[in-house]
Design an enzyme around this catalytic site. Structure first.
Site, PDB file in Angstrom:
ATOM      1  N   ASP A 197       0.848  -1.185   0.000  1.00 53.18           N
ATOM      2  CA  ASP A 197       0.000   0.000   0.000  1.00 53.18           C
ATOM      3  C   ASP A 197       0.891   1.245   0.000  1.00 53.18           C
ATOM      4  O   ASP A 197       1.627   1.482   0.971  1.00 53.18           O
ATOM      5  CB  ASP A 197      -0.871  -0.036   1.272  1.00 53.18           C
ATOM      6  N   ASP A 198       0.854   2.004  -1.077  1.00 55.44           N
ATOM      7  CA  ASP A 198       1.603   3.278  -1.163  1.00 55.44           C
ATOM      8  C   ASP A 198       3.119   3.115  -1.226  1.00 55.44           C
ATOM      9  O   ASP A 198       3.844   4.064  -0.948  1.00 55.44           O
ATOM     10  CB  ASP A 198       1.293   4.208   0.031  1.00 55.44           C
ATOM     11  N   CYS A 257      -5.704   4.484  -3.921  1.00 56.06           N
ATOM     12  CA  CYS A 257      -5.950   3.055  -3.783  1.00 56.06           C
ATOM     13  C   CYS A 257      -7.296   2.543  -4.274  1.00 56.06           C
ATOM     14  O   CYS A 257      -7.331   1.585  -5.038  1.00 56.06           O
ATOM     15  CB  CYS A 257      -5.694   2.614  -2.365  1.00 56.06           C
ATOM     16  N   LYS A 259      -5.819  -5.695   3.353  1.00 54.93           N
ATOM     17  CA  LYS A 259      -6.696  -4.548   3.066  1.00 54.93           C
ATOM     18  C   LYS A 259      -7.635  -4.795   1.888  1.00 54.93           C
ATOM     19  O   LYS A 259      -7.247  -5.402   0.903  1.00 54.93           O
ATOM     20  CB  LYS A 259      -5.800  -3.340   2.777  1.00 54.93           C
ATOM     21  N   HIS A 319     -10.824  -2.135   1.083  1.00 53.27           N
ATOM     22  CA  HIS A 319     -11.104  -0.741   0.700  1.00 53.27           C
ATOM     23  C   HIS A 319     -11.891  -0.602  -0.608  1.00 53.27           C
ATOM     24  O   HIS A 319     -11.679   0.338  -1.372  1.00 53.27           O
ATOM     25  CB  HIS A 319      -9.794   0.081   0.605  1.00 53.27           C
ATOM     26  N   HIS A 366       1.399   2.148   4.398  1.00 49.77           N
ATOM     27  CA  HIS A 366       0.522   3.314   4.541  1.00 49.77           C
ATOM     28  C   HIS A 366       0.712   3.901   5.936  1.00 49.77           C
ATOM     29  O   HIS A 366       0.985   3.162   6.880  1.00 49.77           O
ATOM     30  CB  HIS A 366      -0.930   2.847   4.357  1.00 49.77           C
ATOM     31  N   ASP A 396      -0.109  -0.523  -4.941  1.00 50.06           N
ATOM     32  CA  ASP A 396      -1.327  -0.001  -5.579  1.00 50.06           C
ATOM     33  C   ASP A 396      -1.131   1.352  -6.251  1.00 50.06           C
ATOM     34  O   ASP A 396      -1.828   1.692  -7.204  1.00 50.06           O
ATOM     35  CB  ASP A 396      -2.504   0.049  -4.587  1.00 50.06           C
TER      36      ASP A 396
END
Ligand SMILES: *[C@@H]1O[C@H](CO)[C@@H](O)[C@H](O)[C@H]1NC(C)=O
Ligand SMILES: *[C@@H]1O[C@H](CO)[C@@H](O)[C@H](O)[C@H]1NC(C)=O
Ligand SMILES: *[C@@H]1O[C@H](CO)[C@@H](O)[C@H](O)[C@H]1NC(C)=O
Ligand SMILES: *[C@@H]1O[C@H](CO)[C@@H](O)[C@H](O)[C@H]1NC(C)=O
Length: 588
Positions: free
Chosen positions: A46-47, A86, A145, A147, A301, A353
């Site tokens: 993530d990120d 995301c 995750k 989301h 994240h 992502d």
């Protein structure tokens, strides 16, 4: 047997198909890879920025496990996510379609789903590759995750839930990690809500006081009901504003197992080990079946939850510690594959992502990722830094080891690639934007199938790239770019994230043109005077954009308006609403 040499099988089947065509026999085509049906282990960070990883050129951070995947597999250097944030990027990844097609975009600045208790989410009529593989007999699971929404009409209809979208098992965070989960910083969401609550409180309190004054002085005939109601409402608003941080933590930062909330709020210090245990048990349980497991890390994240063992260990502060911990998690997962004897039968994929968040800084401290030589970062729809992410495939025996591919590829390509490997069919009733990567990965194709890739920011087309296959150049055109704050900085500092539209976005006429193949950092703008092909390139891309836009159908936007506001009746809650509190896994 799965231990057979897969690339050999692949070539044999292609050869058979070619011969078949020559002698007028219509057999299986190259798209059948007999006996393959590998396990699929997809790892998504993530990120994470492309510059945060050793094998992508970072010499000071330690990511030996991700690097090992690249050494033993194929590394893509121009792997592009369909969005720079995301929710839309993940929707496109799972469906193989630009998020404007599924409606998993906003047009009003609320770039991602804002709460766990919203009604927007991945529409039920979208088909993920997990769904197709599940139908083909794969054991499927998602750990980490999501989301992409949860409920539509009640807190337990689970219309957008991973289980609705082809994942047979889910364990993790239906929403997303964010600064609010650890009361880390005053997020934009919390700040805006606090302002609104405080405004309402003042208005209601004033009304209550006026009524009370009227009653006490007997100047006006004030009945008790409005007086009491306004007083109670004022107290509620005051309490909500006062405890907003805690409310958000309970509303969004929780874990679910399948359809049940198991930990609300999450206890971060044990989340990493819980997720790893879950991965190990999924792999053990399903080692006799072909499986598809998506491990969607909560790392890296904000708020960068890191266990003690990794704190202070990297050269890059808390952010670097968190990256190194995630790499260690990757290593643990690969070790489990080895121990279970699954390594050669499992295709492993690693990606992120979207690009690293440049705005996540406080003072001189870096809390967001690094995008290497690429300009811009998370949230910027067009600049390379927001969308060019790591992309590694490993499948020992079937894919070459240590191969590096510079062709433009997309995260959406995972969809047709996995579907085909699993023996499924991509849906024929809709546009699929991803392209099968297998020929490129095994080396039977030299070029990726993407001539054009589009770079959206919400519903606004910010940029497009054209891979000119004769000559091999990659051109990139920017129609709009965000204005950095302060001007001249490389990001929108102090704004949280750059906007996609409005007064702080510049429209370019003619568009800004770059030759990415010579200028990957997008630092030299080409003009008609400096680039003889200028009008030809702009014309070619414009034509592709128009064709694409003619093919778009209007769909409800899942991230806009009422779809993306908190609805109390949709709030997942394991206690009695609003007292959402439990730690169920402890009791087991
Ligand atoms: C490596 O990654 C860290 C963490 O994002 C970053 O601060 C640093 O600049 C990177 N170093 C290089 C050489 O790319
Ligand atoms: C796995 O594949 C590699 C590369 O093809 C091979 O060297 C190794 O012996 C295989 N391992 C097993 C356990 O089959
Ligand atoms: C544009 O940027 C300026 C300067 O930071 C800011 O004051 C203004 O509110 C921004 N406009 C919008 C619509 O966000
Ligand atoms: C899904 O349903 C929406 C209407 O709610 C429709 O606009 C869209 O085209 C459908 N998508 C597919 C892939 O059938």
């Amino acid at each position: 047997m799965l231990h057979l040499d897969h690339s050999c099988l692949f070539f044999r089947s292609c050869l058979a198909a070619t011969l078949g065509v020559l002698v007028g026999w219509t057999p299986a085509t190259c798209s059948d890879v007999p006996g393959s049906r590998p396990n699929m282990l997809l790892l998504m960070a993530d990120d994470l920025g492309i510059g945060d990883v050793g094998c992508y050129g970072n010499s000071t951070i330690r990511t030996p496990n991700i690097d090992r995947l690249a050494e033993e597999g194929v590394m893509l250097t121009q792997h592009i996510s369909a969005a720079s944030v995301c929710t839309p990027s993940r929707a496109a990844f799972l469906t193989g379609r630009y998020p404007v097609r599924s409606g998993m975009v906003s047009s009003n600045g609320y770039r991602v789903l804002q709460w766990a208790g919203v009604s927007g989410g991945l529409p039920t009529n979208e088909t993920t590759f997990a769904k197709i593989l599940q139908d083909k007999g794969y054991a499927t699971g998602l750990i980490g995750k999501w989301h992409l929404g949860l409920n539509c009409e009640s807190s337990s209809d689970h219309c957008h839930h991973p289980l609705q979208h082809g994942f047979g098992r889910f364990y993790g965070m239906p929403f997303s990690m964010m600064g609010d989960c650890a009361g880390w910083e005053l997020s934009e969401k919390r700040a805006a809500l606090e302002r609104r609550l405080s405004l309402c409180f003042h208005a209601v309190a004033l009304a209550a006081l006026t009524l009370a004054a009227g009653k006490l002085t007997r100047l006006a005939p004030v009945p008790w009901t409005p007086l009491l109601c306004s007083a109670v409402l004022a107290i509620l608003l005051f309490t909500a504003a006062r405890f907003l941080g805690t409310l958000i933590v309970h509303a969004d930062c929780f874990l679910m197992r399948d359809h049940s909330v198991t930990e609300q709020p999450m206890r971060f210090q044990r989340t990493t080990s819980l997720l790893l245990e879950e991965v190990a048990s999924f792999l053990k349980r399903n080692k006799q079946r072909p499986f598809l497991l998506l491990v969607s890390f909560l790392h890296v994240h904000t708020p960068l939850i890191t266990t003690e063992h990794f704190l202070g260990k990297s050269l890059h502060g808390l952010y670097g510690d968190n990256v190194e911990e995630m790499d260690w998690m990757v290593g643990q997962i690969l070790d489990t594959l080895d121990k279970e004897g699954l390594t050669n039968d499992t295709l492993v994929y690693f990606t992120s992502d979207n690009g690293g968040s440049l705005e996540s800084q406080h003072g001189n401290r870096q809390y967001g990722g690094w995008n290497g030589i690429y300009r811009g970062g998370k949230g910027m729809g067009g600049w390379e830094g927001g969308i060019r992410v790591p992309g590694i495939f490993r499948w020992p025996g079937a894919l070459p080891a240590g191969r590096v591919i510079h062709e433009p590829t997309s995260l959406m390509d995972v969809f047709p690639t996995m579907v085909r490997l699993g023996g499924g069919q991509v849906p024929q009733d809709r546009v699929i934007d991803g392209r099968d990567l297998l020929p490129l990965l095994v080396g039977t194709a030299q070029h990726s199938d993407h001539e054009i890739l589009l770079h959206y920011c919400e519903t606004f087309l910010h940029a497009a790239r054209w891979h000119q296959q004769d000559g091999g150049r990659v051109w990139k055109l920017h129609y709009m770019t965000p204005e950095f704050q302060p001007a001249g900085a490389g990001a929108c500092y102090g704004r949280g994230v750059c906007p996609c539209f409005g007064e702080n976005v510049t429209h370019h006429h003619p568009p800004l043109l770059f030759d990415l193949s010579r200028d990957p950092s997008e630092s030299h703008v080409l003009t008609p005077a400096t680039e003889p092909l200028f009008y030809a390139v702009v014309g070619r891309i414009q034509q592709a954009v128009e064709t694409h836009q003619r093919g778009l159908r209007p769909v409800p936007l899942q991230l806009d308006g009422l779809h993306n506001i908190w609805k109390p009746w949709l709030q997942p809650c394991c206690g009695r609403f609003p007292l959402c509190w439990c730690h169920r896994e402890l009791d087991q």
